[in-house]
Motif scaffolding. Structure first.
Motif, PDB file in Angstrom:
ATOM      1  N   HIS A  29       1.015  -1.011  -0.203  1.00  0.00           N
ATOM      2  CA  HIS A  29       0.322  -0.023  -0.220  1.00  0.00           C
ATOM      3  C   HIS A  29       0.828   0.823  -0.234  1.00  0.00           C
ATOM      4  CE1 HIS A  29      -3.691   2.551   0.396  1.00  0.00           C
ATOM      5  NE2 HIS A  29      -2.160   3.256   1.594  1.00  0.00           N
ATOM      6  N   ASP A  30       2.087   1.316   0.551  1.00  0.00           N
ATOM      7  CA  ASP A  30       3.104   2.723   0.654  1.00  0.00           C
ATOM      8  C   ASP A  30       3.697   3.488  -0.428  1.00  0.00           C
ATOM      9  OD1 ASP A  30       3.648   1.917   4.009  1.00  0.00           O
ATOM     10  OD2 ASP A  30       2.165   2.389   3.771  1.00  0.00           O
ATOM     11  N   ARG A  31       3.840   1.391  -1.290  1.00  0.00           N
ATOM     12  CA  ARG A  31       4.477   1.415  -3.092  1.00  0.00           C
ATOM     13  C   ARG A  31       3.776   2.216  -3.511  1.00  0.00           C
ATOM     14  NH1 ARG A  31       7.092  -3.440  -0.882  1.00  0.00           N
ATOM     15  NH2 ARG A  31       5.409  -4.457  -2.236  1.00  0.00           N
ATOM     16  N   THR A  32       2.005   1.734  -3.396  1.00  0.00           N
ATOM     17  CA  THR A  32       1.379   2.522  -4.298  1.00  0.00           C
ATOM     18  C   THR A  32       0.606   3.614  -4.427  1.00  0.00           C
ATOM     19  OG1 THR A  32       0.058   0.035  -4.351  1.00  0.00           O
ATOM     20  CG2 THR A  32      -0.797   1.795  -4.318  1.00  0.00           C
TER      21      THR A  32
ATOM     22  N   TYR B  40       0.492  11.996   1.099  1.00  0.00           N
ATOM     23  CA  TYR B  40      -0.768  11.278  -0.074  1.00  0.00           C
ATOM     24  C   TYR B  40      -1.109  10.406   0.565  1.00  0.00           C
ATOM     25  CZ  TYR B  40      -3.178   9.513  -3.819  1.00  0.00           C
ATOM     26  OH  TYR B  40      -4.692   9.109  -4.623  1.00  0.00           O
ATOM     27  N   GLY B  41      -1.750   9.613   1.071  1.00  0.00           N
ATOM     28  CA  GLY B  41      -2.102   8.148   2.080  1.00  0.00           C
ATOM     29  C   GLY B  41      -0.316   8.065   2.847  1.00  0.00           C
ATOM     30  N   ASP B  42       0.277   6.681   2.671  1.00  0.00           N
ATOM     31  CA  ASP B  42       1.010   6.385   3.665  1.00  0.00           C
ATOM     32  C   ASP B  42       2.330   7.305   3.219  1.00  0.00           C
ATOM     33  OD1 ASP B  42      -1.120   5.314   5.089  1.00  0.00           O
ATOM     34  OD2 ASP B  42      -0.487   3.589   4.868  1.00  0.00           O
ATOM     35  N   ALA B  43       2.384   8.058   2.253  1.00  0.00           N
ATOM     36  CA  ALA B  43       3.944   8.083   1.266  1.00  0.00           C
ATOM     37  C   ALA B  43       4.219   9.914   1.832  1.00  0.00           C
ATOM     38  CB  ALA B  43       3.393   8.176  -0.311  1.00  0.00           C
ATOM     39  N   GLN B  44       5.123   9.905   1.814  1.00  0.00           N
ATOM     40  CA  GLN B  44       5.354  11.442   1.894  1.00  0.00           C
ATOM     41  C   GLN B  44       6.895  11.984   0.770  1.00  0.00           C
ATOM     42  OE1 GLN B  44       5.550  12.848   6.120  1.00  0.00           O
ATOM     43  NE2 GLN B  44       5.772  10.261   6.756  1.00  0.00           N
ATOM     44  N   ALA B  45       6.502  12.927   0.647  1.00  0.00           N
ATOM     45  CA  ALA B  45       8.083  13.637  -0.099  1.00  0.00           C
ATOM     46  C   ALA B  45       8.061  14.897   0.341  1.00  0.00           C
ATOM     47  CB  ALA B  45       7.926  13.525  -1.598  1.00  0.00           C
ATOM     48  N   VAL B  46       8.835  15.937  -0.354  1.00  0.00           N
ATOM     49  CA  VAL B  46       9.347  16.995  -0.488  1.00  0.00           C
ATOM     50  C   VAL B  46       9.415  17.458  -1.573  1.00  0.00           C
ATOM     51  CG1 VAL B  46      10.962  18.523   0.100  1.00  0.00           C
ATOM     52  CG2 VAL B  46      10.658  16.956   1.384  1.00  0.00           C
ATOM     53  N   PHE B  47       8.545  18.448  -1.615  1.00  0.00           N
ATOM     54  CA  PHE B  47       8.518  19.591  -3.676  1.00  0.00           C
ATOM     55  C   PHE B  47       9.195  20.774  -3.033  1.00  0.00           C
ATOM     56  CE2 PHE B  47       4.752  21.070  -5.958  1.00  0.00           C
ATOM     57  CZ  PHE B  47       6.301  21.582  -7.254  1.00  0.00           C
ATOM     58  N   LYS B  48      10.166  20.982  -3.500  1.00  0.00           N
ATOM     59  CA  LYS B  48      10.728  21.982  -4.137  1.00  0.00           C
ATOM     60  C   LYS B  48      10.139  22.942  -5.286  1.00  0.00           C
ATOM     61  CE  LYS B  48      15.276  23.218  -2.489  1.00  0.00           C
ATOM     62  NZ  LYS B  48      16.625  22.559  -2.990  1.00  0.00           N
TER      63      LYS B  48
ATOM     64  N   GLN C 130       3.643   5.873  -5.549  1.00  0.00           N
ATOM     65  CA  GLN C 130       4.081   6.037  -6.760  1.00  0.00           C
ATOM     66  C   GLN C 130       2.255   6.713  -7.956  1.00  0.00           C
ATOM     67  OE1 GLN C 130       2.646   1.847  -8.730  1.00  0.00           O
ATOM     68  NE2 GLN C 130       3.085   2.520 -11.232  1.00  0.00           N
ATOM     69  N   ALA C 131       1.503   6.756  -6.830  1.00  0.00           N
ATOM     70  CA  ALA C 131       0.710   7.562  -7.160  1.00  0.00           C
ATOM     71  C   ALA C 131       1.021   9.307  -7.036  1.00  0.00           C
ATOM     72  CB  ALA C 131      -0.782   7.482  -5.948  1.00  0.00           C
ATOM     73  N   LEU C 132       2.432   9.197  -5.472  1.00  0.00           N
ATOM     74  CA  LEU C 132       2.566  10.878  -5.105  1.00  0.00           C
ATOM     75  C   LEU C 132       3.452  11.599  -6.046  1.00  0.00           C
ATOM     76  CD1 LEU C 132       3.485  11.878  -2.086  1.00  0.00           C
ATOM     77  CD2 LEU C 132       4.757  12.271  -3.922  1.00  0.00           C
ATOM     78  N   ARG C 133       3.906  10.239  -7.091  1.00  0.00           N
ATOM     79  CA  ARG C 133       5.071  10.925  -7.752  1.00  0.00           C
ATOM     80  C   ARG C 133       4.190  11.150  -9.621  1.00  0.00           C
ATOM     81  NH1 ARG C 133       9.729   5.940  -8.068  1.00  0.00           N
ATOM     82  NH2 ARG C 133      10.743   7.227  -9.104  1.00  0.00           N
TER      83      ARG C 133
END
Length: 232
Positions: A3-6, A42-50, A9-12
């Protein structure tokens, strides 16, 4: 974990507008010479957007794309090294999405001794891959997790090794590698004096020309950029 990988992938694949819509908080809100820097969830995923998309003037049109390229190209070159954030996606010339690191800037943390050893190994791996950071004298560019895992961020000032035939440039690159090593010596002297050696203190006392240039690259990048913005 699937679920984390999904979710990742959606966040990206989110658009710029969607990334901003899913921003949980902003580390920087942007300005004439600064990007918007957001933690996107996004769900269980996190990222930094510059993102420099809303940065006006010369900076937004000319300087920002160069800075995004410099950061993204360094992260691509360092891909796979533990301690270097993953490049998830370069949206375009003004935006980049990178891995979120659950870590604390070195000055605010109290890293264990093993963290300093691991940081030395991380910087050595970075140099072996052909990248000198050039701004490690700013301790906030080094992070550490609760269990003592070091990370290095912000590669805008980086200098990369040239091709094998380019001996003059590779000599210059070696000097910037030395500047990074001097920065690590300063880190030990400042934050872990019990780990600092006589060689560390002697290295800091030398302060050669390239060392001063490397420090200036890190400390003055934004000032140079602001000059162009004002000139525009």
């Amino acid at each position: 974990m699937p679920h984390d990988r999904t979710d990742l992938q959606a966040l990206r694949g989110l658009t710029r507008a969607q990334l901003h819509a899913h921003a949980r908080r902003y580390y920087k809100t942007g300005g004439r010479t600064e990007p918007e820097v957001a933690l996107v969830v996004y769900g269980d995923a996190q990222a930094v957007f510059k993102d420099y998309a809303r940065t006006p003037g010369w900076f937004g049109r000319i300087i920002a794309p160069v800075l995004i390229w410099r950061e993204a190209s360094a992260l691509r070159r360092l891909a796979g090294i533990t301690g270097i954030p993953k490049l998830y996606r370069q949206l375009d010339a003004r935006g980049v999405l990178i891995e979120y690191l659950p870590a604390t800037p070195w000055p605010q943390a109290k890293p264990p001794e093993i963290a300093y050893e691991r940081l030395d190994a991380l910087v050595a791996a970075m140099h072996a891959r052909g990248v000198a950071h050039c701004d490690l004298r700013a301790p906030s560019n080094m992070l550490v997790s609760d269990d003592g895992v070091p990370y290095i961020v912000d590669f805008v000032a980086r200098v990369c090794r040239g091709r094998a035939w380019n001996l003059p440039w590779n000599w210059v690159f070696a000097q910037f590698v030395g500047a990074d090593e001097s920065a690590l010596a300063k880190l030990r002297v400042r934050f872990a004096p019990s780990l600092a050696t006589g060689a560390d203190r002697a290295l800091l006392a030398e302060q050669g020309l390239v060392e001063r240039v490397a420090r200036a690259i890190g400390e003055r990048t934004r000032e140079i950029v602001r000059f162009f913005v004002r000139s525009g």
